[in-house]
Design an enzyme around this catalytic site. Structure first.
Site, PDB file in Angstrom:
ATOM      1  CD  GLU A   1     -22.396  36.994  66.672  1.00  0.00           C
ATOM      2  OE1 GLU A   1     -22.997  37.752  67.103  1.00  0.00           O
ATOM      3  OE2 GLU A   1     -22.102  35.780  66.881  1.00  0.00           O
TER       4      GLU A   1
ATOM      5  CD  GLU B   1     -30.858  37.051  66.886  1.00  0.00           C
ATOM      6  OE1 GLU B   1     -30.028  36.763  66.234  1.00  0.00           O
ATOM      7  OE2 GLU B   1     -30.455  37.273  68.211  1.00  0.00           O
TER       8      GLU B   1
ATOM      9  CG  ASN C   1     -22.795  31.823  68.850  1.00  0.00           C
ATOM     10  OD1 ASN C   1     -21.911  32.442  67.971  1.00  0.00           O
ATOM     11  ND2 ASN C   1     -23.912  32.538  69.408  1.00  0.00           N
ATOM     12  CD  GLU C   2     -22.926  35.749  71.823  1.00  0.00           C
ATOM     13  OE1 GLU C   2     -23.958  35.819  72.028  1.00  0.00           O
ATOM     14  OE2 GLU C   2     -22.535  36.746  71.151  1.00  0.00           O
TER      15      GLU C   2
ATOM     16  NE  ARG D   1     -29.330  32.895  70.963  1.00  0.00           N
ATOM     17  CZ  ARG D   1     -28.596  34.225  70.227  1.00  0.00           C
ATOM     18  NH1 ARG D   1     -28.124  33.912  69.071  1.00  0.00           N
ATOM     19  NH2 ARG D   1     -28.355  35.050  70.936  1.00  0.00           N
TER      20      ARG D   1
ATOM     21  CG  PHE E   1     -37.663  43.015  62.305  1.00  0.00           C
ATOM     22  CD1 PHE E   1     -38.011  43.212  60.901  1.00  0.00           C
ATOM     23  CD2 PHE E   1     -38.653  42.391  62.926  1.00  0.00           C
ATOM     24  CE1 PHE E   1     -39.248  42.832  60.536  1.00  0.00           C
ATOM     25  CE2 PHE E   1     -39.939  42.142  62.218  1.00  0.00           C
ATOM     26  CZ  PHE E   1     -40.330  42.308  61.018  1.00  0.00           C
ATOM     27  CG  HIS E   2     -29.601  41.330  64.213  1.00  0.00           C
ATOM     28  ND1 HIS E   2     -28.254  41.492  63.583  1.00  0.00           N
ATOM     29  CD2 HIS E   2     -29.014  41.369  65.533  1.00  0.00           C
ATOM     30  CE1 HIS E   2     -27.548  41.907  64.162  1.00  0.00           C
ATOM     31  NE2 HIS E   2     -27.915  41.745  65.591  1.00  0.00           N
TER      32      HIS E   2
HETATM   33  C1  GAL Z   1     -25.079  37.472  69.330  1.00  0.00           C
HETATM   34  C2  GAL Z   1     -25.240  35.947  68.717  1.00  0.00           C
HETATM   35  C3  GAL Z   1     -25.717  36.073  67.218  1.00  0.00           C
HETATM   36  C4  GAL Z   1     -27.014  37.068  67.209  1.00  0.00           C
HETATM   37  C5  GAL Z   1     -26.564  38.381  67.590  1.00  0.00           C
HETATM   38  C6  GAL Z   1     -27.607  39.476  67.538  1.00  0.00           C
HETATM   39  O1  GAL Z   1     -24.727  37.577  70.504  1.00  0.00           O
HETATM   40  O2  GAL Z   1     -23.786  35.316  68.830  1.00  0.00           O
HETATM   41  O3  GAL Z   1     -26.087  34.745  67.127  1.00  0.00           O
HETATM   42  O4  GAL Z   1     -27.959  36.488  67.999  1.00  0.00           O
HETATM   43  O5  GAL Z   1     -26.036  38.322  69.058  1.00  0.00           O
HETATM   44  O6  GAL Z   1     -27.090  40.628  67.971  1.00  0.00           O
END
Ligand code: GAL
Ligand code: ZN
Length: 654
Positions: free
Chosen positions: A296, A344, A142-143, A104, A346-347
């Site tokens: 987030e 991600e 995003n970020e 990404r 397992f996030h």
């Molecule tokens: C952030 C991001 C999210 C996700 C998250 C995981 O920095 O904006 O999309 O990747 O981290 O911790």
């Protein structure tokens, strides 16, 4: 209303799952979700062909469920067709490697094709959804942060430099290009910093970091402006990230968004995770100059090095309410539902792989209830009388090679000061040198701390001097005031910009080897750093007691006008620093939020609410400032309250 919800990715799931999602969101009291953050390839599967049917259906479904939407523009992750059609829109590393899609954030912000594609999808979304009743907020991109060193970046960088410096003589002077024969005689000779044989020119790198921040900001602003044009009633934001690689200068970006939104991921599993939460929230509130939004955080994990630590019961609630107590307009998470695949997988999520019959979802339901209960009272300000400086350019300047010690760590130095104040229960804000209105903002504080404020302008140095003369208490740590904004040393002795306000002159740095210490005559130990300090008007409070510095000043105090300026030359351990800062704040008449707290209990005041967090494992009795109500249960409170282990009590005064 407090925002409660998170990143929601219906494009990863079938429509039966959507129905369950909305039902579960209602059960948990979700009020808003971020939609479409990485959905570009689902919205525009081929260049110029759009598929909005699915987004229409989920927007409507969420609206029927009473859930608002922060609709994202998906421009952080261009689809594969884009990169194949426009390879120049892919980022190039400093080593000259052009990256390809498959992850990404793979874009070059200076590539016209990328910018045009981003504007096109944003325009389509704006035209279609600006008046959708579910829309609460635009979440641009995003970020922002991708870095590119390609030829398109090179020409954008040169234009930026021309605007900043005007002519090459000025640039050559500012960058000290007389060193190592780097004098430029044509603009075209200037490249973005790329792999070099040995150390690069630090002023070149610093200007590139500033350029990149401005270039990303321009990309944000063009999307913001077209979203605003389509529906001026909807606020526009983008999620800032607080991490190790800080690509943009958030203090400069803050005035460009309608609401400062921040992603924050504490990285320590132990009590340091709580200190980090407080730091992240206080810094976010500083950027916002007041209310902000936690866009987030992870519901149920802390990424520690090498291991995902699952949060203990109650910790999701404590962390979330801590952000709210420190000024957030709610608590949003990455992410709503844990994905079946993808990088991600397992996030953590509010709805984990196990499904809603799980501890994290059950805790989320309770948290949603707590946020609903607090919402009517949670809008007040957080009142702090002390502030710490935060300066992205100083961080950038201290990231390079060629510095006097390899362990100089800008964010760690700032964190340490914040942590000391946090442990002492003192409410803390941040201030941003270089930001418009810096001088006026200082007036709100009794004490200002400058850790590693390496770069400082003459104007800001003068503002800090006036702050002291007018009765303020200033604490300057080593490596502050050393250079001008171009990174050129202020000559005549360190800390150049603050010599007169501090009444000291530092003639030699003596960084300490890792693991070694230098004794101080008050019994403390200097770590990491020592210096040969001469006083020029200041009183010596603590002296070095060891090494060649024995007897030389280490910590000094200077009266100037109605105020006091402290200089802290050595590095100190947490406990020693905290004792010193306790003395400074006490002298300045700044009290903790709630005196006499048990060490495991954290108190944060926001408006009429006093949040009491018990991070320990035993019940704690906390004396209350007066009669009031338990804002979560409605129960009357007076005298003292018992805060349960791992729990939160919110007192509302009468
Ligand atoms: C952030 C991001 C999210 C996700 C998250 C995981 O920095 O904006 O999309 O990747 O981290 O911790
Ligand atoms: Zn590029």
């Amino acid at each position: 209303m407090l925002f409660f919800g998170g990143d929601y990715n219906p494009e990863q799931w079938s429509e039966e799952v959507w129905a369950e999602d909305v039902a579960l969101m209602r059960q948990a009291g979700v009020t808003m979700v971020s939609l479409g953050v990485f959905a570009w390839s689902h919205l525009e599967p081929e260049e110029g062909r759009f598929e909005f049917g699915w987004l229409d259906r989920i927007m409507d479904r969420l609206h029927e469920g009473g859930i608002r939407v922060a609709l994202a523009t998906p421009t952080a992750s261009p689809p594969p067709w884009f990169t194949l059609a426009h390879p120049e829109g892919l980022p190039v590393t400093a080593d000259g490697v052009r990256l390809t899609h498959g992850s990404r954030d793979t874009y070059c912000v200076s590539a016209p094709a990328y910018r045009a594609a981003a504007r096109r999808i944003a325009t389509e979304l704006a035209g279609r959804y600006a008046r959708h009743p579910a829309l609460a907020l635009w979440h641009v991109h995003n970020e922002y942060g991708t870095d590119c060193r390609c030829d398109l970046t090179a020409s954008a960088f040169r234009s930026w430099l021309q605007k900043k410096h005007g002519d090459l003589d000025t640039l050559n002077e500012s960058w000290t290009t007389a060193f190592w024969s780097q004098r430029y005689s044509e603009w075209a000779q200037i490249m973005p910093p790329r792999a070099t044989q040995y150390l690069p020119n630090p002023a070149h790198v610093l200007d590139f970091r500033r350029f990149l921040s401005d270039e990303l900001l321009a990309a944000f602003a063009e999307q913001r402006d077209l979203l605003r044009a389509a529906g001026p009633q909807v606020p526009v934001t983008t999620n800032f990230v607080q991490g190790g690689w800080v690509s943009v200068d958030h203090a400069r970006w803050a005035s460009e968004v309608d609401l400062v939104a921040v992603d924050h991921y504490p990285a320590a599993a132990d009590a340091e995770g709580e200190a980090e939460t407080a730091f992240g929230a206080d810094l976010a509130r500083g950027w916002a100059g007041g209310e902000w939004l936690l866009m987030e955080t992870a519901p149920n994990l802390i990424y520690t090095p090498g291991r995902m630590h699952a949060k203990e019961p109650g910790r999701l609630t404590r962390h979330s309410l801590n952000y709210v107590a420190r000024g957030s307009r709610g608590a949003m998470y990455f992410q709503w539902r844990q994905p079946r695949g993808g990088a991600e997988l397992f996030h953590s999520a509010l709805v984990p792989h196990a499904g809603p019959d799980s501890p994290v979802f059950r805790e989320a339901v309770g948290l949603g209830r707590a946020l609903r209960t607090l919402a009517p009272y949670a809008g007040g300000p957080v009142d702090a009388r002390v502030a710490v400086s935060w300066d992205a350019p100083s961080w950038w300047a201290l990231q390079g090679g060629g510095l006097p010690a390899a362990d100089i760590d800008y964010p760690a130095a700032v964190r340490q000061v914040h942590r000391a104040l946090y442990r002492s229960g003192v409410a803390t804000d941040f201030v941003f040198p270089g930001q418009e209105g810096f001088e006026a903002r200082l007036a709100a504080y009794r004490v200002v701390f400058l850790p590693h404020l390496f770069l400082v302008s003459d104007e800001d140095a003068a503002a800090l001097r006036d702050f002291v003369a007018g009765g303020g208490h200033l604490v300057v740590g080593h490596l502050s005031g050393i250079a001008d904004l171009a990174g050129r040393i202020r000559l005549g002795g360190y800390p150049g910009a603050f010599r007169d306000v501090l009444g000291v002159r530092v003639v030699e740095w003596r960084p300490l080897a890792p693991g070694t210490t230098i004794a101080l005559d008050n019994g403390d130990q200097g770590i990491r750093w020592s210096e040969r300090v001469e006083t020029a008007g200041a009183e010596t409070v603590v002296r070095y007691a060891g090494d060649v510095l024995a007897g030389a000043p280490a910590i000094t105090r200077n009266r100037l006008g109605d105020g006091v300026a402290w200089y802290v030359s050595p590095g100190l351990g947490d406990d020693d620093l905290r004792r010193l800062l306790d003395r400074v704040t006490a002298e300045a008449g700044v009290a903790p939020v709630l005196p006499g707290l048990p060490p495991e209990v954290e108190a944060v005041r926001r408006g009429d609410l006093l949040f009491l967090f018990n991070h320990g494992a035993t019940p704690e009795i906390v004396p209350l400032p007066g009669p009031g109500t338990d804002a979560l249960t409605g129960r009357a409170l007076s005298g003292a309250v018992t805060v349960q282990p791992g729990g939160v009590t919110v007192w509302r005064g009468e």
